[in-house]
Design an enzyme around this catalytic site. Sequence first.
Site, PDB file in Angstrom:
ATOM      1  N   ARG A  80      42.200  38.112  37.863  1.00 61.62           N
ATOM      2  CA  ARG A  80      40.969  37.660  38.516  1.00 61.62           C
ATOM      3  C   ARG A  80      40.854  38.188  39.944  1.00 61.62           C
ATOM      4  NH1 ARG A  80      38.869  32.767  35.659  1.00 61.62           N
ATOM      5  NH2 ARG A  80      37.602  32.452  37.485  1.00 61.62           N
ATOM      6  N   TRP A 122      40.125  37.889  45.080  1.00 57.07           N
ATOM      7  CA  TRP A 122      39.310  39.102  45.055  1.00 57.07           C
ATOM      8  C   TRP A 122      38.282  38.911  46.167  1.00 57.07           C
ATOM      9  CZ3 TRP A 122      34.066  40.269  44.083  1.00 57.07           C
ATOM     10  CH2 TRP A 122      33.783  41.629  43.942  1.00 57.07           C
ATOM     11  N   ASN A 139      37.345  29.231  44.522  1.00 57.88           N
ATOM     12  CA  ASN A 139      36.854  30.386  43.779  1.00 57.88           C
ATOM     13  C   ASN A 139      35.344  30.252  43.696  1.00 57.88           C
ATOM     14  OD1 ASN A 139      36.368  32.478  41.933  1.00 57.88           O
ATOM     15  ND2 ASN A 139      36.549  31.065  40.203  1.00 57.88           N
ATOM     16  N   GLY A 140      34.628  31.308  44.084  1.00 64.60           N
ATOM     17  CA  GLY A 140      33.166  31.263  44.046  1.00 64.60           C
ATOM     18  C   GLY A 140      32.610  31.806  45.345  1.00 64.60           C
ATOM     19  N   LYS A 171      34.808  54.676  33.060  1.00 58.24           N
ATOM     20  CA  LYS A 171      36.271  54.567  32.956  1.00 58.24           C
ATOM     21  C   LYS A 171      36.940  55.524  33.924  1.00 58.24           C
ATOM     22  CE  LYS A 171      36.734  51.955  31.103  1.00 58.24           C
ATOM     23  NZ  LYS A 171      36.381  50.782  30.389  1.00 58.24           N
ATOM     24  N   LYS A 196      39.685  41.942  36.981  1.00 59.49           N
ATOM     25  CA  LYS A 196      39.375  41.968  35.548  1.00 59.49           C
ATOM     26  C   LYS A 196      38.206  41.050  35.211  1.00 59.49           C
ATOM     27  CE  LYS A 196      40.515  42.966  31.229  1.00 59.49           C
ATOM     28  NZ  LYS A 196      40.074  44.308  30.841  1.00 59.49           N
TER      29      LYS A 196
HETATM   30  O1  M6R Z   1      34.601  40.275  30.922  1.00 61.44           O
HETATM   31  P1  M6R Z   1      33.378  41.127  30.802  1.00 61.44           P
HETATM   32  O2  M6R Z   1      33.387  41.934  29.539  1.00 61.44           O
HETATM   33  O3  M6R Z   1      32.116  40.347  30.922  1.00 61.44           O
HETATM   34  O4  M6R Z   1      33.442  42.139  32.006  1.00 61.44           O
HETATM   35  C1  M6R Z   1      32.370  42.980  32.291  1.00 61.44           C
HETATM   36  C2  M6R Z   1      32.759  44.080  33.239  1.00 61.44           C
HETATM   37  O5  M6R Z   1      33.180  43.545  34.456  1.00 61.44           O
HETATM   38  C3  M6R Z   1      33.874  44.962  32.680  1.00 61.44           C
HETATM   39  O6  M6R Z   1      33.548  45.474  31.434  1.00 61.44           O
HETATM   40  C4  M6R Z   1      34.174  46.140  33.632  1.00 61.44           C
HETATM   41  O7  M6R Z   1      33.075  46.980  33.669  1.00 61.44           O
HETATM   42  C5  M6R Z   1      35.433  46.861  33.169  1.00 61.44           C
HETATM   43  N1  M6R Z   1      36.479  46.677  34.130  1.00 61.44           N
HETATM   44  C6  M6R Z   1      35.247  48.306  32.957  1.00 61.44           C
HETATM   45  O8  M6R Z   1      36.403  48.906  32.473  1.00 61.44           O
END
Ligand code: M6R
Length: 590
Positions: A27, A73, A97-98, A466, A585
């Site tokens: 997170r 973060w 958090n928020g 990516k 993430k």
């Molecule tokens: O958990 P989520 O699928 O909702 O996350 C969405 C994006 O933050 C996530 O896919 C992000 O773009 C990835 N780190 C890309 O690899």
Amino acid sequence: MCGIMGYIGGKNAAENVLEGLKRLEYRGYDSAGIAVLDNKGTISVVKRQGRVIKLEPLIKNLQGGAAIGHTRWATHGRPCDGNAHPHSAGRITIVHNGIIENYAELKKQFTDEDETFFSETDSEVVAKLINKNYNGNLLCALYKTVCVLKGSYALMAICEGVDAIAVAKCKSSVILGFGSGENYCASDEPALAGKCSEICSLEDYDLALITRKSIQIFDGNLNPVSRTKRPNTAVSASLDLNGYPHYMLKELHEVPASIKNTVSAFPEVCGSYLKAVAGADRIILLGCGTAYHAALIGKRYFECFARIPAEAETSGEFRYKNPVITKNTAVLAISQSGETADTVEAARLASSLGAKVVAVTNAPYSRLTRISDVSVPVEAGSEICVAATKSYTGQVAALYLCALAFANGGISEKELSELEKIPKLCKTALNDINVDSLAQMCAQSHGVYFIGKDLDYAVALEGSLKLKEVSYVPSEGYPAGELKHGTLALIDGNTVSVALMFDEKLSEKCSNAVEQVLSRGGKAAVITDSETIANKFRNRCSVIIMPNAGKYLSPLVSAVAVQAIAYKCAVFLGRDPDKPRNLAKSVTVE
Ligand code: M6R
């Protein structure tokens, strides 16, 4: 975002919280900190810029039965020791958090009175407010405080001399864990894996007072309420790299299992999914980042298989555009974590406007799942690398099934067996393809352009995301035909254009774009499943041949190639592909 955790009980609280924070690092990993309340009622705080592991030596002498911790973060204030949580004011220490949207005006009340702030965060003012409101009752002080907050918060507060943790939640998740002689709270389930037998989720505006012996929950009017408990099935993601140098590579090799398991899980939910979307005359697919790229593919599946109008939008745009929704609109909200703030709020909005909401997610107990009418599982397993790999292919497989089932009123054995062939093709690709020289070329370039048409274009966008995410090489994804409308001006010997060609009918057109790049001195690469296309470009540019999965399932195979290129490029450049700079993430803030 940020991960937070609290513990109160007979064990060493700091060690317990440290262990939880390690599991919440996905997170955010800009800084970390822990506050411990010892048996004399004194609070000690340790915090550092950087990863949670830095706290390990610092907590060695911290004894005490209650603690709260945070892995950050950064949203307001750069990553540094001073901006790391916990934050304290008087007797109070908090983790948050928020985002507190009205922090500046709240802060002004204190600065006008010459109060000193020690951080640039939006959170420190919360500690000041609770301290100001404290009149011998921690929960009431927290309640008074959240009444004036705007924004999102999962808050944990401790107070000198008070053997309890007070918690409040609005928009950001809080899970409570019920133990015996000990209790827990955390922003997310993995922190509580194996720690207690039952957990529950707080609702928006809920508050809780957690002691060693009890957990009392209150609604937004401070009335006692109970929230449904469920068995704690959280499993801590295996941190074992299984011999791989990085999680990204390990998870890339788990793409076949992700597709296989997602396909096996679908028949069980197919009925309830079809019931939820019955009568829909329009489909909207929502997601952020990689999940949005999966949505783009899903849109094409619905259009092609069911001939129904379908749109794909980023959740963050959708939620602020006053969308047109009727009760016949079905919204598929796609999210690996199920916690992405924009996607959760977009789904909530769609639901409030009458749409049926389908969560397509890897996280069965997430916020997204809880507000959706039905959930279609993505069985990718835990994904530790910040960059999505196997969750993307799992999402695409799930969307393929959703669209086919919608078109045909169910899924046939034949259709399932078509999909069941794909994991083997991905495995072959993972073992056979060599992307080293192309990845090196990308690493040395000034920019990489991924191009393709139709489904290949959607994968091109994902390849580009990516690559920039893990290697920091500038990159863009384009429809192949758009190159000549502007981007061609950027093409020179320092750029690489990577063309995806998995649709025989459209390959001719995409080939033209590659020719245009080559004739202007640009470097190019072709990724295809067609020998004919490969022969056309062999000896003229780098060519990668992939197994043939057929037009509609080709994204599951071509994704493996672009993910592998991004990984290798990051490694060549010495980046950490698992924890790229500035990212997290799970994106639980706007
Ligand atoms: O958990 P989520 O699928 O909702 O996350 C969405 C994006 O933050 C996530 O896919 C992000 O773009 C990835 N780190 C890309 O690899």
